[in-house]
Scaffold this motif. Sequence first.
Motif, PDB file in Angstrom:
ATOM      1  N   ARG A  50       0.855  -1.183   0.000  1.00 56.54           N
ATOM      2  CA  ARG A  50       0.000   0.000   0.000  1.00 56.54           C
ATOM      3  C   ARG A  50       0.892   1.235   0.000  1.00 56.54           C
ATOM      4  O   ARG A  50       1.977   1.238   0.588  1.00 56.54           O
ATOM      5  CB  ARG A  50      -0.886   0.029   1.239  1.00 56.54           C
ATOM      6  N   GLY A  51       0.412   2.290  -0.647  1.00 59.45           N
ATOM      7  CA  GLY A  51       1.211   3.493  -0.668  1.00 59.45           C
ATOM      8  C   GLY A  51       0.510   4.655  -1.327  1.00 59.45           C
ATOM      9  O   GLY A  51      -0.689   4.579  -1.655  1.00 59.45           O
ATOM     10  N   THR A  52       1.272   5.744  -1.541  1.00 56.65           N
ATOM     11  CA  THR A  52       0.740   6.969  -2.126  1.00 56.65           C
ATOM     12  C   THR A  52       1.688   7.482  -3.196  1.00 56.65           C
ATOM     13  O   THR A  52       2.899   7.586  -2.978  1.00 56.65           O
ATOM     14  CB  THR A  52       0.558   8.061  -1.057  1.00 56.65           C
ATOM     15  N   ILE A  53       1.121   7.780  -4.359  1.00 56.94           N
ATOM     16  CA  ILE A  53       1.853   8.414  -5.448  1.00 56.94           C
ATOM     17  C   ILE A  53       1.570   9.909  -5.361  1.00 56.94           C
ATOM     18  O   ILE A  53       0.411  10.326  -5.258  1.00 56.94           O
ATOM     19  CB  ILE A  53       1.395   7.865  -6.815  1.00 56.94           C
ATOM     20  N   GLU A  54       2.622  10.725  -5.399  1.00 58.81           N
ATOM     21  CA  GLU A  54       2.408  12.160  -5.231  1.00 58.81           C
ATOM     22  C   GLU A  54       1.468  12.720  -6.290  1.00 58.81           C
ATOM     23  O   GLU A  54       1.533  12.305  -7.461  1.00 58.81           O
ATOM     24  CB  GLU A  54       3.766  12.886  -5.296  1.00 58.81           C
ATOM     25  N   PRO A  55       0.530  13.630  -5.909  1.00 53.38           N
ATOM     26  CA  PRO A  55       0.423  14.151  -4.548  1.00 53.38           C
ATOM     27  C   PRO A  55      -0.433  13.296  -3.599  1.00 53.38           C
ATOM     28  O   PRO A  55      -0.097  13.162  -2.438  1.00 53.38           O
ATOM     29  CB  PRO A  55      -0.226  15.520  -4.770  1.00 53.38           C
ATOM     30  N   HIS A  56      -1.536  12.708  -4.080  1.00 52.24           N
ATOM     31  CA  HIS A  56      -2.445  12.032  -3.145  1.00 52.24           C
ATOM     32  C   HIS A  56      -3.067  10.763  -3.724  1.00 52.24           C
ATOM     33  O   HIS A  56      -4.160  10.379  -3.315  1.00 52.24           O
ATOM     34  CB  HIS A  56      -3.569  12.984  -2.730  1.00 52.24           C
ATOM     35  N   ILE A  57      -2.404  10.094  -4.651  1.00 52.52           N
ATOM     36  CA  ILE A  57      -2.994   8.928  -5.306  1.00 52.52           C
ATOM     37  C   ILE A  57      -2.711   7.677  -4.476  1.00 52.52           C
ATOM     38  O   ILE A  57      -1.579   7.188  -4.420  1.00 52.52           O
ATOM     39  CB  ILE A  57      -2.434   8.756  -6.733  1.00 52.52           C
ATOM     40  N   GLY A  58      -3.723   7.173  -3.821  1.00 49.93           N
ATOM     41  CA  GLY A  58      -3.570   5.954  -3.052  1.00 49.93           C
ATOM     42  C   GLY A  58      -3.659   4.725  -3.936  1.00 49.93           C
ATOM     43  O   GLY A  58      -4.367   4.727  -4.948  1.00 49.93           O
ATOM     44  N   PHE A  59      -2.952   3.658  -3.568  1.00 53.77           N
ATOM     45  CA  PHE A  59      -2.989   2.443  -4.380  1.00 53.77           C
ATOM     46  C   PHE A  59      -2.751   1.210  -3.519  1.00 53.77           C
ATOM     47  O   PHE A  59      -2.224   1.286  -2.399  1.00 53.77           O
ATOM     48  CB  PHE A  59      -1.954   2.489  -5.510  1.00 53.77           C
ATOM     49  N   GLN A  60      -3.140   0.066  -4.064  1.00 54.25           N
ATOM     50  CA  GLN A  60      -2.851  -1.243  -3.486  1.00 54.25           C
ATOM     51  C   GLN A  60      -2.311  -2.135  -4.588  1.00 54.25           C
ATOM     52  O   GLN A  60      -2.861  -2.163  -5.696  1.00 54.25           O
ATOM     53  CB  GLN A  60      -4.099  -1.873  -2.876  1.00 54.25           C
ATOM     54  N   LEU A  61      -1.238  -2.849  -4.284  1.00 54.35           N
ATOM     55  CA  LEU A  61      -0.600  -3.768  -5.227  1.00 54.35           C
ATOM     56  C   LEU A  61      -0.385  -5.101  -4.522  1.00 54.35           C
ATOM     57  O   LEU A  61       0.209  -5.138  -3.447  1.00 54.35           O
ATOM     58  CB  LEU A  61       0.736  -3.190  -5.705  1.00 54.35           C
ATOM     59  N   LYS A  62      -0.871  -6.169  -5.112  1.00 56.91           N
ATOM     60  CA  LYS A  62      -0.702  -7.501  -4.546  1.00 56.91           C
ATOM     61  C   LYS A  62       0.326  -8.277  -5.366  1.00 56.91           C
ATOM     62  O   LYS A  62       0.177  -8.411  -6.590  1.00 56.91           O
ATOM     63  CB  LYS A  62      -2.024  -8.261  -4.544  1.00 56.91           C
ATOM     64  N   LEU A  63       1.342  -8.806  -4.683  1.00 58.03           N
ATOM     65  CA  LEU A  63       2.436  -9.518  -5.336  1.00 58.03           C
ATOM     66  C   LEU A  63       2.464 -10.971  -4.854  1.00 58.03           C
ATOM     67  O   LEU A  63       2.797 -11.227  -3.691  1.00 58.03           O
ATOM     68  CB  LEU A  63       3.771  -8.842  -5.017  1.00 58.03           C
ATOM     69  N   PRO A  64       2.103 -11.934  -5.695  1.00 59.68           N
ATOM     70  CA  PRO A  64       2.114 -13.344  -5.276  1.00 59.68           C
ATOM     71  C   PRO A  64       3.507 -13.800  -4.849  1.00 59.68           C
ATOM     72  O   PRO A  64       4.507 -13.445  -5.479  1.00 59.68           O
ATOM     73  CB  PRO A  64       1.648 -14.093  -6.520  1.00 59.68           C
ATOM     74  N   LEU A  65       3.566 -14.589  -3.793  1.00 58.51           N
ATOM     75  CA  LEU A  65       4.857 -15.112  -3.329  1.00 58.51           C
ATOM     76  C   LEU A  65       5.247 -16.388  -4.048  1.00 58.51           C
ATOM     77  O   LEU A  65       6.408 -16.778  -4.052  1.00 58.51           O
ATOM     78  CB  LEU A  65       4.806 -15.357  -1.821  1.00 58.51           C
ATOM     79  N   ARG A  66       4.270 -17.063  -4.664  1.00 56.61           N
ATOM     80  CA  ARG A  66       4.538 -18.276  -5.451  1.00 56.61           C
ATOM     81  C   ARG A  66       3.639 -18.289  -6.680  1.00 56.61           C
ATOM     82  O   ARG A  66       2.520 -17.784  -6.645  1.00 56.61           O
ATOM     83  CB  ARG A  66       4.276 -19.539  -4.607  1.00 56.61           C
ATOM     84  N   GLY A  67       4.147 -18.887  -7.749  1.00 56.32           N
ATOM     85  CA  GLY A  67       3.342 -19.064  -8.952  1.00 56.32           C
ATOM     86  C   GLY A  67       3.266 -17.872  -9.882  1.00 56.32           C
ATOM     87  O   GLY A  67       2.597 -17.942 -10.912  1.00 56.32           O
ATOM     88  N   TYR A  68       3.942 -16.791  -9.553  1.00 55.71           N
ATOM     89  CA  TYR A  68       3.896 -15.604 -10.406  1.00 55.71           C
ATOM     90  C   TYR A  68       4.486 -15.906 -11.781  1.00 55.71           C
ATOM     91  O   TYR A  68       5.573 -16.452 -11.894  1.00 55.71           O
ATOM     92  CB  TYR A  68       4.669 -14.469  -9.728  1.00 55.71           C
TER      93      TYR A  68
END
Length: 499
Positions: A50-68
């Motif tokens: 989870r994080g913020t791209i300047e100035p205020h764009i919130g986002f969620q990114l899911k990264l698989p630990l296996r099988g990607y």
Amino acid sequence: MAAGIVPAAASAHPVRSCADLVRTFDVPDARTQVTSATVVVGTPEFCDVRGTIEPHIGFQLKLPLRGYQGRYLQYGCGGFCGFIGDPAFPQGCGPAFGDAAVAATDDGHQAPPENPFDTTWAAHDQKARDDYFYRAPHVLSKVSKAVIKAFYGRAPARSYFSGCSNGGREGLLLAQRYPHDFDGIVAAAPAAYYTALIGYQAWIARNSIPNDKLFVLHGAVMSACDGLDGLVDGQIEDPRLCHFDPGTLAGSLTADEIARVRRLYAGPSDGGARLYPGGQPYGSEISWTFWLNPSPEFGRGIAGELADNGLKNLVYPIGQPGSSLESFPFTVREFRRLVPETVKANALSLDLREFRRSGGKLILWHGAGDQGIPFEGTLDYWQRLTGGRAQDWARLFVVPSMWHCAGGDTLTEFDPFSALVSWVEGGKSPEKVIASGRDQAGNIVRTRPVFPYPLRARYVGSGSVDDAANFVAAPGFGFSDRIRWAGEDLYHRPGPVAP
């Protein structure tokens, strides 16, 4: 666009820990702070970023630990955004459930939970508007790829986008303005005609009729028009076949209600000039109960909320007087007042040559019974873009009777994503996609093939009409898809391109 796909036998594994991603990413024109990165145990197990791209764009990114498998899938957001829709891992496109990294964004602002239609963030903030209009999906693609590279040691091999409604607008916009961001795009029921769409919502909200009358109207429409496509099956293949006269319901509907219904089917106009390329489709009347009419869940109704909030804070240039649901005048003059600001949000450019040259594949789809964004507008855009024919890089699918993005009398679900992956990675262009219908218990009770427009599905004459196997491709009905309307100059005004 990245070349080659990671083979199934060589799936990527993380080269650093999930917690290591909590840092600043100096992505050009998209400086980003990852505020949290935690491992979530489940199927699949993934790193939740989870994080913020300047100035205020919130986002969620899911990264698989296996099988990607080297795929990245980004989702669009609906309505006025303001929230991050939980990005789901796709199914059916590869060998594993978690073979793709997935992401979503709030488009640069946060709506209060009690009002998902809030637009006060846009009243005086041009940067917030521009993030919503065009910038946020683009910079999220840049940031996600940077984080993916940091986590797996390589950027994604193939990148995809999928969205409906405002998300569909974002998909088209990305193909038009940022043609190198994605290899494949699904743009469903796109809100591409943004200049006209908020006014359209006001039009239908101000012409609503009571719910009990809608059921009477719908029954009469289906009785008159269900069989016009050659098959009585509880759905209208193409609403343009229907010419039902609401005046036949005199006695059941008042004279004022009949006049309102006629205006709904016709769409807004001013002295003969159409203010939107479409109107409410015949057969969609049941969906008006929540889109046009007040409800506990959607306040004044979705159309009324979209119109009032959009007109007050979003679609007029900052510093100019706005309007409201109650006061908006349906005139060409008022339509032109909206152009300077909303042209930035439109996704109407007809120049997709760079997307095509880059190897990009586009799937457009729209429900023929869409009560929120008339499907005729997408047909009009498709006609101007391609001459109305399937291309080696683009396909349009029209799903009979389906409402806005999902739901309907018979067909309720349509997902061409796996077909898009096969097209991008295997070169197999989609010749049909199966739509399905579920009952209230969640059981699939109908399947139907949907062929690239203008082809349609024709019943073979035997077997269940609820089984897709009993239908073949047939020529369409030969309608003229190009619509004369007040905004035809907007197709040649793609608006500014952000870095």
